[in-house]
Design an enzyme around this catalytic site. Structure first.
Site, PDB file in Angstrom:
ATOM      1  N   CYS A  54       0.844  -1.210   0.000  1.00 50.21           N
ATOM      2  CA  CYS A  54       0.000   0.000   0.000  1.00 50.21           C
ATOM      3  C   CYS A  54       0.874   1.253   0.000  1.00 50.21           C
ATOM      4  CB  CYS A  54      -0.925  -0.018   1.217  1.00 50.21           C
ATOM      5  SG  CYS A  54      -1.836   1.519   1.468  1.00 50.21           S
TER       6      CYS A  54
ATOM      7  N   CYS B  78     -23.146   4.853 -20.261  1.00 52.37           N
ATOM      8  CA  CYS B  78     -24.428   4.250 -19.883  1.00 52.37           C
ATOM      9  C   CYS B  78     -24.675   2.967 -20.683  1.00 52.37           C
ATOM     10  CB  CYS B  78     -25.539   5.268 -20.130  1.00 52.37           C
ATOM     11  SG  CYS B  78     -27.174   4.564 -20.158  1.00 52.37           S
TER      12      CYS B  78
ATOM     13  N   CYS C 278     -28.111   3.105 -22.774  1.00 51.75           N
ATOM     14  CA  CYS C 278     -28.370   4.295 -23.592  1.00 51.75           C
ATOM     15  C   CYS C 278     -28.419   3.984 -25.093  1.00 51.75           C
ATOM     16  CB  CYS C 278     -27.320   5.370 -23.314  1.00 51.75           C
ATOM     17  SG  CYS C 278     -27.561   6.202 -21.717  1.00 51.75           S
TER      18      CYS C 278
END
Length: 536
Positions: free
Chosen positions: A107, A448, A451
């Site tokens: 990390c 989307c 869409c």
């Protein structure tokens, strides 16, 4: 030291320390008595300190007796106890105060925080704090991490008599020390001599100074309450005007005074309110940040939670900002406690891109100045050259409420011969709201999933109703175009703007078939003076 050097140094130490623990055949014996182990390490440090002092007195060591950065960090790392599956419960249950850093070797933020944590441990040891500092490799010991409620990396937790509480302070060594001391019974540092004050002044970059005739009474009690409640700033109490002047040279009061001191051009800020906890804390909230704050991952939560709701953001390359900083500080001084000034390195994609995307400027590499009014969720863009005078005028408009909010818009497209018009932010008024015709508008975004299906339906309907002069089909990409009267949360969305009533668009379901949509459109076209079309 630069963060990149911290990062490399810390990773190296992680590997060295971890490998020594894993390969030591006597480690099981050491785990049976962690307190003895820690005492041995501290004794070793004290021996090194004595030897170092002797070298300094004798002029040896080649570097005036100064430890290298690696040696300082290695020494500090030894003070931090390594937790594992065998010793964690015993350490936490056997100590009144334990601060645990849950980390993972892979990390990046853990690597950035570890040197600060180690340095804080060293400082707390020197201060005689009863707090035991410990770290846990949550990736190596996931069950222990789960037991401690370490859910992400890095995580800081304070255990008081075995019960944990979340860490709510900053992430520099100084901030960790301040928070830890406050939570372990030292919310206020009392200083009695000029020498003590001068020594303190070398260690802290920001603090609150309070002058009292005596360390008692209602005013002092409110001061201590504020110090205990605050999580970020060291509070200092003195009862001598000579000592107080070490911190605040222009002090006028003789027996009651409060001010905040910062290591930046706007160094001294006097508090002129009554000694009440809420008012003192409010004063700190509005004055604790520097004139210009650099936004980082470590301070982002503090910045975004500031009560100063008017915020000006300057995005610039690091080299360009060096020339801009001083004049920007002069501007910021004029709007102190009213507008917060924030700098973001435009090359830092993690910090800069999310903000610049809001303005459609995510690919910009030149200086950009924006603003936000977080009270009403409005955003603003300085669209002229970011000179000092233009930035000051921009800030004045922001404060006075005379700036026009910024809405993203693509360039005006050529809709000649298009069966479905492309609407952008700049043409929404003319082609939708002010148009005398009925408008069926598809609101979509490129990402989307559904869409594309709706877009095909819109194209099909446009061909079916071709020839009707009173009906227009249109679409707008909401990811790059905005308008104050177009508020959409779900994509795709179909709106029917009826001629003569554009202020109340009708929302059509995108789950309807083309035939049902055609029937619905016809229904709304059959009003007075409307022309309809046979259904599909």
């Amino acid at each position: 030291m630069r963060p990149s050097r911290f990062f490399l140094l810390t990773l190296t130490l992680f590997l060295l320390l971890s490998s020594s623990i894993a390969s030591d055949p006597t480690s099981n014996d050491a785990q049976n008595d962690d307190s003895d182990d820690l005492e041995q390490l501290l004794a070793l440090d004290e021996q090194e300190d004595r030897e170092q002092g002797q070298e300094q007195e004798g002029g040896g060591g080649g570097g005036g007796g100064r430890l290298s950065e690696a040696e300082v960090l290695a020494k500090a790392q030894r003070i931090v106890l390594e937790l594992d599956s065998d010793n964690t419960k015993r350490v936490i249950d056997g100590n009144e105060y334990v601060m645990v850093l849950g980390y993972a070797p892979w990390c990046v933020r853990s690597a950035e925080l570890m040197p600060q944590f180690a340095e804080a441990a060293n400082s707390l040891k020197e201060l005689g704090s009863p707090l035991l500092m410990a770290k846990l490799d949550g990736d190596r010991y996931p069950k222990v991490a789960s037991m401690l409620d370490v859910k992400g990396f890095p995580t800081l937790l304070l255990f008081v008599n075995g019960t944990s509480q979340p860490y709510t302070g900053g992430f520099t060594a100084e901030e960790i020390v301040i928070w830890a001391r406050k939570k372990t019974g030292v919310p206020v540092v009392r200083l009695n001599t000029v020498i003590e004050a001068e020594h303190f002044l070398k260690k802290y970059h920001m603090f609150v100074i309070g002058l009292f005739e005596k360390f008692e009474g209602p005013d002092y009690e409110e001061f201590v309450k504020a110090a205990t409640s605050d999580n970020e700033i060291q509070f200092v109490a003195v009862n001598s005007i000579e000592v107080a002047k070490v911190f605040f040279p222009d002090i006028k009061a003789n027996n009651l005074f409060l001010g905040i001191v910062k290591s930046e051009p706007e160094r001294y800020t006097l508090y002129e309110g009554s000694f009440e906890i809420d008012k003192i804390l409010q004063f700190l909230d509005y004055n604790k940040f520097p004139l210009v704050t650099k936004l980082t991952e470590m301070n982002s939560v503090r910045v975004h939670s500031s009560p100063v709701k008017l915020q000006v953001f300057v995005f610039a390359k690091a080299d360009d900002f060096k020339n801009l900083l001083e004049p920007l500080q002069d501007v910021a001084r004029k709007f102190k406690s009213k507008i917060m000034f924030i700098y973001i390195d435009i090359a830092d994609e993690n910090q800069a891109k999310p903000f610049l995307t809001l303005f459609g400027l995510e690919d910009s590499d030149s200086t950009v100045v924006t603003a936000f009014d977080n009270k009403v969720n409005s955003k603003f863009l300085l669209e002229s050259d970011p000179t000092t005078s233009k930035i000051e005028d921009f800030c004045s408009g922001l404060l006075q409420g005379t700036l026009s909010p910024y809405y993203k818009s693509q360039s005006i497209p050529n809709n000649e011969n298009a069966s479905v018009l492309t609407i952008v932010g700049k043409t929404f008024d003319d082609l939708v709201l002010n148009s005398p015709k009925n408008v069926l508008l598809e609101v979509y975004t490129p990402w989307c999933v559904n869409c594309e299906t709706t877009s095909k339906q819109t194209e099909k309907l446009a061909k079916h109703f071709k020839g009707l002069d009173n009906l227009v089909f249109a679409k707008i990409d909401a990811s790059v175009n905005e308008h104050p009267k177009l508020v959409v949360d779900v994509y795709p969305t179909l709106f029917f703007y009826k001629a003569g009533d554009k202020g109340n668009p009708i929302k059509f379901s995108t789950k309807m078939s083309s035939k049902d949509l055609a029937g619905l459109i016809n229904k709304h076209l059959k009003g007075k003076d409307q022309v309809s079309k046979d259904e599909l």
